[in-house]
Scaffold this motif. Structure first.
Motif, PDB file in Angstrom:
ATOM      1  N   MET A   1       0.848  -1.190   0.000  1.00 27.22           N
ATOM      2  CA  MET A   1       0.000   0.000   0.000  1.00 27.22           C
ATOM      3  C   MET A   1       0.884   1.240   0.000  1.00 27.22           C
ATOM      4  O   MET A   1       1.833   1.331   0.768  1.00 27.22           O
ATOM      5  CB  MET A   1      -0.917   0.008   1.229  1.00 27.22           C
ATOM      6  CG  MET A   1      -1.861   1.215   1.285  1.00 27.22           C
ATOM      7  SD  MET A   1      -3.027   1.115   2.673  1.00 27.22           S
ATOM      8  CE  MET A   1      -1.895   1.226   4.051  1.00 27.22           C
ATOM      9  N   ASN A   2       0.557   2.198  -0.856  1.00 24.74           N
ATOM     10  CA  ASN A   2       1.332   3.426  -0.949  1.00 24.74           C
ATOM     11  C   ASN A   2       0.890   4.384   0.149  1.00 24.74           C
ATOM     12  O   ASN A   2      -0.244   4.850   0.169  1.00 24.74           O
ATOM     13  CB  ASN A   2       1.121   4.065  -2.325  1.00 24.74           C
ATOM     14  CG  ASN A   2       2.106   5.189  -2.575  1.00 24.74           C
ATOM     15  OD1 ASN A   2       2.680   5.749  -1.656  1.00 24.74           O
ATOM     16  ND2 ASN A   2       2.300   5.515  -3.839  1.00 24.74           N
ATOM     17  N   THR A   3       1.789   4.664   1.097  1.00 29.79           N
ATOM     18  CA  THR A   3       1.460   5.547   2.214  1.00 29.79           C
ATOM     19  C   THR A   3       2.144   6.900   2.091  1.00 29.79           C
ATOM     20  O   THR A   3       2.237   7.631   3.068  1.00 29.79           O
ATOM     21  CB  THR A   3       1.864   4.894   3.546  1.00 29.79           C
ATOM     22  OG1 THR A   3       3.280   4.678   3.545  1.00 29.79           O
ATOM     23  CG2 THR A   3       1.150   3.576   3.748  1.00 29.79           C
ATOM     24  N   LYS A   4       2.642   7.221   0.917  1.00 29.21           N
ATOM     25  CA  LYS A   4       3.362   8.482   0.756  1.00 29.21           C
ATOM     26  C   LYS A   4       2.402   9.666   0.888  1.00 29.21           C
ATOM     27  O   LYS A   4       1.259   9.630   0.418  1.00 29.21           O
ATOM     28  CB  LYS A   4       4.064   8.535  -0.595  1.00 29.21           C
ATOM     29  CG  LYS A   4       5.043   7.385  -0.840  1.00 29.21           C
ATOM     30  CD  LYS A   4       6.161   7.347   0.176  1.00 29.21           C
ATOM     31  CE  LYS A   4       7.158   6.249  -0.168  1.00 29.21           C
ATOM     32  NZ  LYS A   4       8.210   6.098   0.869  1.00 29.21           N
ATOM     33  N   ILE A   5       2.889  10.703   1.543  1.00 26.87           N
ATOM     34  CA  ILE A   5       2.134  11.950   1.690  1.00 26.87           C
ATOM     35  C   ILE A   5       2.582  12.973   0.668  1.00 26.87           C
ATOM     36  O   ILE A   5       1.772  13.683   0.073  1.00 26.87           O
ATOM     37  CB  ILE A   5       2.299  12.508   3.121  1.00 26.87           C
ATOM     38  CG1 ILE A   5       1.638  11.571   4.141  1.00 26.87           C
ATOM     39  CG2 ILE A   5       1.725  13.913   3.232  1.00 26.87           C
ATOM     40  CD1 ILE A   5       1.908  11.953   5.587  1.00 26.87           C
ATOM     41  N   VAL A   6       3.886  13.033   0.450  1.00 24.06           N
ATOM     42  CA  VAL A   6       4.468  14.002  -0.484  1.00 24.06           C
ATOM     43  C   VAL A   6       5.039  13.260  -1.679  1.00 24.06           C
ATOM     44  O   VAL A   6       5.839  12.334  -1.524  1.00 24.06           O
ATOM     45  CB  VAL A   6       5.582  14.822   0.201  1.00 24.06           C
ATOM     46  CG1 VAL A   6       6.229  15.769  -0.789  1.00 24.06           C
ATOM     47  CG2 VAL A   6       5.021  15.583   1.396  1.00 24.06           C
ATOM     48  N   HIS A   7       4.624  13.651  -2.870  1.00 26.46           N
ATOM     49  CA  HIS A   7       5.148  13.091  -4.115  1.00 26.46           C
ATOM     50  C   HIS A   7       5.760  14.238  -4.912  1.00 26.46           C
ATOM     51  O   HIS A   7       5.073  15.217  -5.222  1.00 26.46           O
ATOM     52  CB  HIS A   7       4.032  12.437  -4.940  1.00 26.46           C
ATOM     53  CG  HIS A   7       3.300  11.348  -4.219  1.00 26.46           C
ATOM     54  ND1 HIS A   7       3.602  10.016  -4.376  1.00 26.46           N
ATOM     55  CD2 HIS A   7       2.270  11.396  -3.324  1.00 26.46           C
ATOM     56  CE1 HIS A   7       2.806   9.286  -3.624  1.00 26.46           C
ATOM     57  NE2 HIS A   7       1.991  10.098  -2.978  1.00 26.46           N
ATOM     58  N   ALA A   8       7.028  14.142  -5.229  1.00 29.73           N
ATOM     59  CA  ALA A   8       7.705  15.217  -5.949  1.00 29.73           C
ATOM     60  C   ALA A   8       8.638  14.628  -6.994  1.00 29.73           C
ATOM     61  O   ALA A   8       9.282  13.607  -6.764  1.00 29.73           O
ATOM     62  CB  ALA A   8       8.489  16.099  -4.987  1.00 29.73           C
ATOM     63  N   LEU A   9       8.712  15.290  -8.148  1.00 27.60           N
ATOM     64  CA  LEU A   9       9.609  14.871  -9.218  1.00 27.60           C
ATOM     65  C   LEU A   9      10.960  15.575  -9.134  1.00 27.60           C
ATOM     66  O   LEU A   9      11.903  15.187  -9.828  1.00 27.60           O
ATOM     67  CB  LEU A   9       8.964  15.150 -10.580  1.00 27.60           C
ATOM     68  CG  LEU A   9       7.658  14.396 -10.865  1.00 27.60           C
ATOM     69  CD1 LEU A   9       7.097  14.809 -12.225  1.00 27.60           C
ATOM     70  CD2 LEU A   9       7.875  12.893 -10.801  1.00 27.60           C
ATOM     71  N   SER A  10      11.058  16.599  -8.294  1.00 30.33           N
ATOM     72  CA  SER A  10      12.304  17.330  -8.091  1.00 30.33           C
ATOM     73  C   SER A  10      12.701  17.204  -6.624  1.00 30.33           C
ATOM     74  O   SER A  10      11.906  16.770  -5.789  1.00 30.33           O
ATOM     75  CB  SER A  10      12.126  18.802  -8.476  1.00 30.33           C
ATOM     76  OG  SER A  10      11.101  19.395  -7.701  1.00 30.33           O
ATOM     77  N   PRO A  11      13.938  17.570  -6.267  1.00 30.83           N
ATOM     78  CA  PRO A  11      14.375  17.451  -4.875  1.00 30.83           C
ATOM     79  C   PRO A  11      13.457  18.176  -3.899  1.00 30.83           C
ATOM     80  O   PRO A  11      12.912  19.239  -4.203  1.00 30.83           O
ATOM     81  CB  PRO A  11      15.774  18.073  -4.896  1.00 30.83           C
ATOM     82  CG  PRO A  11      16.266  17.824  -6.287  1.00 30.83           C
ATOM     83  CD  PRO A  11      15.049  17.990  -7.156  1.00 30.83           C
ATOM     84  N   VAL A  12      13.319  17.587  -2.718  1.00 33.19           N
ATOM     85  CA  VAL A  12      12.490  18.144  -1.649  1.00 33.19           C
ATOM     86  C   VAL A  12      13.399  18.720  -0.567  1.00 33.19           C
ATOM     87  O   VAL A  12      14.399  18.109  -0.186  1.00 33.19           O
ATOM     88  CB  VAL A  12      11.568  17.062  -1.048  1.00 33.19           C
ATOM     89  CG1 VAL A  12      10.972  17.505   0.281  1.00 33.19           C
ATOM     90  CG2 VAL A  12      10.460  16.708  -2.032  1.00 33.19           C
ATOM     91  N   LEU A  13      13.049  19.891  -0.074  1.00 33.74           N
ATOM     92  CA  LEU A  13      13.734  20.484   1.078  1.00 33.74           C
ATOM     93  C   LEU A  13      12.957  20.099   2.330  1.00 33.74           C
ATOM     94  O   LEU A  13      11.766  20.389   2.447  1.00 33.74           O
ATOM     95  CB  LEU A  13      13.802  21.999   0.937  1.00 33.74           C
ATOM     96  CG  LEU A  13      14.346  22.776   2.152  1.00 33.74           C
ATOM     97  CD1 LEU A  13      15.777  22.372   2.452  1.00 33.74           C
ATOM     98  CD2 LEU A  13      14.234  24.279   1.926  1.00 33.74           C
ATOM     99  N   LEU A  14      13.639  19.443   3.265  1.00 28.60           N
ATOM    100  CA  LEU A  14      13.039  19.032   4.526  1.00 28.60           C
ATOM    101  C   LEU A  14      13.685  19.848   5.640  1.00 28.60           C
ATOM    102  O   LEU A  14      14.909  19.873   5.766  1.00 28.60           O
ATOM    103  CB  LEU A  14      13.250  17.535   4.755  1.00 28.60           C
ATOM    104  CG  LEU A  14      12.800  16.963   6.102  1.00 28.60           C
ATOM    105  CD1 LEU A  14      11.304  17.145   6.305  1.00 28.60           C
ATOM    106  CD2 LEU A  14      13.176  15.485   6.205  1.00 28.60           C
TER     107      LEU A  14
END
Length: 229
Positions: free
Chosen positions: A1-14
């Protein structure tokens, strides 16, 4: 099951709630399309005039007044207390690269917890950024063009072996372990190629290496498989 909240095609800043290297975070926020905050890290993002795309965590360190400033749908409350907010973020973000600020700093226990999560989530391509270091888990194969003489430290979080080119002290044939042989204070002598036989080796570099590291990682397909939960 896909539990991802954030889906991004470019780098993410955390952004976490710990100490941030001011200039590095400011520069990262200027170019980042997607910004995620780990719980109290939202205060740092809001203070710089940005609305985070998502705030993930158990919300035990984010002031209710700041929570009220978040746009609808931004707050993602994960109540369980068996993992850190950093872990919650890594397992719920899908992106080619995560650049994480606010997880290195004064408290050693927090840093050790972050290192443990990096290794546990070694299928994620994540770089911790601090005032004095950038830290990442060595992928199966990594090629970096770094300045000669640059510090290139290796610290094993598990038993691991590998091979290297371009380091003053090659790692070929060495059995590393956290309570045995480690590889801190190595040095770049030319283009670096690092191959590891398994996950568990941390690479620790000076901040000047960050542009080369993020460029290389965002273009590389080499990843460790996810651990079974």
């Amino acid at each position: 099951m896909n539990t991802k909240i954030v889906h991004a095609l470019s780098p993410v800043l955390l952004v976490g709630g710990g100490e941030c290297a001011e200039d590095a975070l400011t520069n990262a926020m200027k170019v980042s399309q997607t910004i995620v905050a780990a719980d109290g890290g939202a205060a740092e993002v809001l203070a710089r005039g940005r609305m985070p795309d998502s705030v993930i965590g158990d919300m035990d360190s984010l002031d209710p007044a700041l929570q009220a400033q978040l746009a609808p749908g931004v707050l993602m409350h994960i109540a369980e207390q068996d993992s850190t907010d950093f872990d919650k973020c890594l397992r719920h973000i899908e992106a080619p690269l995560i650049e994480a600020h606010g997880f290195l700093g004064a408290r050693v226990d927090h840093q050790l917890a972050a290192f443990t999560v990096l290794v546990r989530r070694s299928d994620q391509c994540c770089v911790l950024v601090g005032a004095h270091d950038v830290v990442l888990v060595a992928p199966p194969r990594l090629v970096l063009d770094l300045p000669i003489g640059m510090r290139f430290s290796l610290f094993p979080m598990a038993e691991v072996t590998g091979r290297s080119e371009g380091l003053r002290w090659p790692i070929d044939g060495i059995e590393f372990s956290p309570d045995g042989r480690i590889g801190t204070s190595n040095e770049v002598t030319g283009p670096v190629t690092l191959e590891m036989d398994g996950p568990g080796m941390l690479i620790i570099l000076p901040p000047e290496a960050l542009p080369q590291v993020t460029l290389t990682l965002s273009q590389s397909a080499a990843r460790w498989p996810a651990r079974a939960e």
